[in-house]
Design an enzyme around this catalytic site. Structure first.
Site, PDB file in Angstrom:
ATOM      1  CG  ASN A   1      -4.162   3.244   8.587  1.00 19.67           C
ATOM      2  OD1 ASN A   1      -3.420   2.390   8.114  1.00 19.67           O
ATOM      3  ND2 ASN A   1      -5.298   2.945   9.178  1.00 19.67           N
TER       4      ASN A   1
ATOM      5  N   GLY B   1       0.831  -1.207   0.000  1.00 20.07           N
ATOM      6  CA  GLY B   1       0.000   0.000   0.000  1.00 20.07           C
ATOM      7  C   GLY B   1       0.863   1.253   0.000  1.00 20.07           C
TER       8      GLY B   1
ATOM      9  CG  ASN C   1      48.332  17.151  24.458  1.00 17.36           C
ATOM     10  OD1 ASN C   1      47.753  17.989  23.754  1.00 17.36           O
ATOM     11  ND2 ASN C   1      48.164  17.090  25.755  1.00 17.36           N
TER      12      ASN C   1
ATOM     13  CG  ASN D   1      -8.936  -7.678  11.124  1.00 16.67           C
ATOM     14  OD1 ASN D   1      -8.101  -8.447  11.600  1.00 16.67           O
ATOM     15  ND2 ASN D   1      -9.014  -7.414   9.823  1.00 16.67           N
TER      16      ASN D   1
ATOM     17  CD  GLN E   1      -1.513  -5.363  -4.089  1.00 12.97           C
ATOM     18  OE1 GLN E   1      -0.908  -4.754  -3.203  1.00 12.97           O
ATOM     19  NE2 GLN E   1      -2.801  -5.633  -4.018  1.00 12.97           N
TER      20      GLN E   1
ATOM     21  NE  ARG F   1      -5.693   5.441   5.222  1.00 16.18           N
ATOM     22  CZ  ARG F   1      -6.194   4.304   5.722  1.00 16.18           C
ATOM     23  NH1 ARG F   1      -7.101   4.350   6.680  1.00 16.18           N
ATOM     24  NH2 ARG F   1      -5.778   3.140   5.278  1.00 16.18           N
TER      25      ARG F   1
HETATM   26  C1  UD1 Z   1      -6.863  -3.289   7.412  1.00 15.96           C
HETATM   27  C2  UD1 Z   1      -8.041  -4.266   7.506  1.00 15.96           C
HETATM   28  C3  UD1 Z   1      -8.859  -3.900   8.734  1.00 15.96           C
HETATM   29  C4  UD1 Z   1      -7.987  -3.932   9.974  1.00 15.96           C
HETATM   30  C5  UD1 Z   1      -6.745  -3.051   9.800  1.00 15.96           C
HETATM   31  C6  UD1 Z   1      -5.773  -3.305  10.934  1.00 15.96           C
HETATM   32  C7  UD1 Z   1      -8.640  -4.913   5.233  1.00 15.96           C
HETATM   33  C8  UD1 Z   1      -9.583  -4.716   4.107  1.00 15.96           C
HETATM   34  N1  UD1 Z   1      -8.835  -4.172   6.320  1.00 15.96           N
HETATM   35  O1  UD1 Z   1      -7.413  -2.000   7.187  1.00 15.96           O
HETATM   36  O2  UD1 Z   1      -9.920  -4.831   8.877  1.00 15.96           O
HETATM   37  O3  UD1 Z   1      -8.733  -3.499  11.086  1.00 15.96           O
HETATM   38  O4  UD1 Z   1      -6.047  -3.354   8.580  1.00 15.96           O
HETATM   39  O5  UD1 Z   1      -4.720  -2.383  10.935  1.00 15.96           O
HETATM   40  O6  UD1 Z   1      -7.773  -5.759   5.141  1.00 15.96           O
HETATM   41  N2  UD1 Z   1      -1.790  -3.391   1.394  1.00 15.96           N
HETATM   42  C9  UD1 Z   1      -1.238  -3.975   0.287  1.00 15.96           C
HETATM   43  N3  UD1 Z   1      -1.928  -3.933  -0.884  1.00 15.96           N
HETATM   44  C10 UD1 Z   1      -3.143  -3.357  -0.994  1.00 15.96           C
HETATM   45  C11 UD1 Z   1      -3.702  -2.760   0.153  1.00 15.96           C
HETATM   46  C12 UD1 Z   1      -3.008  -2.796   1.342  1.00 15.96           C
HETATM   47  O7  UD1 Z   1      -0.140  -4.536   0.340  1.00 15.96           O
HETATM   48  O8  UD1 Z   1      -3.704  -3.380  -2.101  1.00 15.96           O
HETATM   49  C13 UD1 Z   1      -1.039  -3.436   2.674  1.00 15.96           C
HETATM   50  C14 UD1 Z   1      -0.684  -2.071   3.216  1.00 15.96           C
HETATM   51  O9  UD1 Z   1       0.611  -1.685   2.804  1.00 15.96           O
HETATM   52  C15 UD1 Z   1      -0.756  -2.267   4.726  1.00 15.96           C
HETATM   53  C16 UD1 Z   1      -1.710  -3.425   4.904  1.00 15.96           C
HETATM   54  O10 UD1 Z   1      -1.844  -4.045   3.643  1.00 15.96           O
HETATM   55  O11 UD1 Z   1       0.513  -2.616   5.254  1.00 15.96           O
HETATM   56  C17 UD1 Z   1      -3.078  -2.958   5.388  1.00 15.96           C
HETATM   57  O12 UD1 Z   1      -3.629  -2.044   4.457  1.00 15.96           O
HETATM   58  P1  UD1 Z   1      -4.334  -0.714   4.922  1.00 15.96           P
HETATM   59  O13 UD1 Z   1      -4.760   0.021   3.711  1.00 15.96           O
HETATM   60  O14 UD1 Z   1      -3.516  -0.007   5.921  1.00 15.96           O
HETATM   61  O15 UD1 Z   1      -5.637  -1.332   5.605  1.00 15.96           O
HETATM   62  P2  UD1 Z   1      -6.552  -0.706   6.740  1.00 15.96           P
HETATM   63  O16 UD1 Z   1      -7.496   0.244   6.117  1.00 15.96           O
HETATM   64  O17 UD1 Z   1      -5.732  -0.230   7.855  1.00 15.96           O
HETATM   65 CA    CA Z   2      -3.558  -0.022   8.202  1.00 16.62          CA
END
Ligand code: UD1
Ligand code: CA
Length: 454
Positions: A228, A12, A377, A170, A73, A16
């Protein structure tokens, strides 16, 4: 070896964070978040760690190096889609796959192990690490059925008002039966508020197929916070700092102001060390017993010997021996090796130099690319002239030599054992041992001349 695998989600961008830097590379106490996560996983008995990185995220791969396999990805289509990218390494393998997010830097090995133990004890197909949050906003909520079993996870943006009131969240850490995981992911859709393929949807799919879904609730919500944005980043920093500082204090380190002392996770500190306010001690640093660091000092990747004192100073990638006194206001740059009982005083800069036991560089000197013996020194303001604009040259000062104030030692040059360099000299030829060398214009006094200018 047990068939246990891990997947770290790190693709990701972290919109944010509003940053050019990939979210998971943002440091907490000097170490990127994803490195914290991987370091905790390293302590478990795993067959492999696969990290999912974004397209163009070479920096994440560079950071983690050989400890992980990497899959890319290309587009960030959600956490479920991210896990799917690991299929090429893990498809059809029997065993358990742990999934963790790269943005949960406080998560510990012990907690991951506890989820794993619970997963195996329950013989579950999926086990979720959950936590009770006072303010659950932003997290996925754990929805339980009448039998108190987890029926699904609902994201904040998809939640009804009733679901939003749920405080069990979660944490983003799970154990899955590996084969079930990749089968279920094929059935996950992106029909939700964010148009993403959600990993937590696997739970609902497993549930429908009568697979056992378990949950392990940790008592420590703070350990599981997901970063985030930069507000959460600063919270993670505060929590991590507190955890590390308390550990050191319990082990016999005095930290005068723990709220204002930043010690990295990989720093080792001996007994009766005192850390004064305003210090940042990071990287692979070792501080031996009874040393005093600070106030206001920055130490990175250094060895600091017993009883050394480093005040108001910066030291990087260097060795500092026993009872050495550094500062106030000294700068020890990389590859310095400073022997026992040496003094590096105020406004002194040392770079890539060796200084042997009991030598002194007490004030206002620059020592670069030098090899200084013991008992030497260096007078106030004396410097090595190591650079001609193109190349760097070495200065050698043998044992017991005495360099007068404000001398310039133009390298390459050697000052022999026991030699004496007169104050104000500019030395560009070797000085033999025990010689006195004077390299300065002779003084001329013109009687009565001063009056003319008045
Ligand atoms: C996610 C969970 C949420 C949980 C929270 C905990 C999902 C849909 N939601 O939300 O239930 O409470 O984490 O912190 O899983 N990432 C990828 N590829 C993507 C999207 C994300 O590798 O396409 C990675 C991000 O880099 C990150 C992690 O997955 O390290 C979580 O993604 P993030 O977008 O932060 O999810 P949250 O909205 O926090
Ligand atoms: Ca997160």
């Amino acid at each position: 070896m047990l068939n246990r695998y891990a997947i770290v989600l790190a693709a990701g961008k972290g919109s944010r964070m509003k940053s050019k830097l990939y979210k998971v590379l943002h440091p907490v106490l000097g170490k990127p978040m994803v490195q914290h996560v991987v370091d905790q996983l390293k302590g478990l008995d795993l067959a492999s760690i696969t990290t999912v990185v974004g397209f163009g995220a070479e920096k994440v791969q560079e950071q983690l190096g050989k400890t992980c396999e990497f899959v890319i990805q290309e587009e960030q289509l959600g956490t479920g889609h991210a896990v799917q990218q690991a299929e090429k390494y893990l498809a059809n393998k029997k065993g358990t796959t742990i999934v963790v997010c790269g943005d949960t830097p406080l998560l510990t090995q012990d907690t991951i192990q506890a989820v794993l133990n619970h997963h195996e004890k329950e013989r579950a197909a999926v086990t979720i690490l959950t936590a009770h949050a006072e303010k659950p906003a932003g997290y996925g909520r754990i929805v339980r059925n009448a039998n108190n079993q987890v029926s699904k996870i609902v994201e904040q943006k998809d939640a009804t008002e009733e679901e939003k009131a749920i405080q069990e969240i979660n944490t983003g850490t799970y154990c899955f039966d590996n084969e079930l995981l990749f089968e279920a992911l094929k059935k996950v859709s992106n029909d939700n508020a964010q148009g993403e393929y959600y990993l937590p949807d696997v739970i609902q799919i497993a549930q429908k197929e009568n697979q056992k879904v378990a949950a392990y609730q940790t008592v420590d919500f703070e350990e599981t916070i997901g970063v985030n944005d930069r507000v959460a980043l600063s919270q993670a920093e505060v929590l991590m700092k507190k955890r590390i500082n308390e550990q050191h204090m319990r082990n016999g380190v005095t930290i005068i102001d723990p709220g204002n002392t930043y010690i990295g996770t990989d720093v080792s500190i001996g007994t009766d060390v005192v850390i004064d306010p305003g210090c940042v001690v990071q990287g692979n640093t070792t501080i031996e017993d009874e040393a005093v660091i600070g106030p206001n000092s920055e130490v990175t990747d250094c060895y600091i010997g017993a009883n050394a004192v480093l005040r108001h100073s910066v030291a990087t990638s260097s060795y500092i021996g026993k009872r050495v006194q550094v500062g106030p206001f000294a700068h020890i740059r990389p590859e310095a090796s400073i022997g026992d009982d040496v003094k590096v005083g105020n406004f002194v800069e040392i770079k890539k130099s060796k200084i042997d036991n009991k030598s002194k560089v007490p004030h206002l000197s620059y020592i670069g690319d030098a090899d200084i013996g013991s008992g030497v020194n260096i007078g106030c303001g004396a410097i090595t002239v190591n650079y001609d604009g193109k190349n760097k040259f070495k200065t050698t000062i043998e044992d017991d030599a005495f360099i007068g104030c404000n001398a310039n030692l133009i390298a390459p040059v050697t000052i022999g054992k026991g030699a004496l360099v007169a104050a104000g000299s500019t030395i560009n030829q070797d000085v033999p041992g025990d010689a006195l060398s004077i390299g300065r214009a002779k003084q001329v006094n013109k009687e009565e001349y001063a009056k003319k200018y008045k």
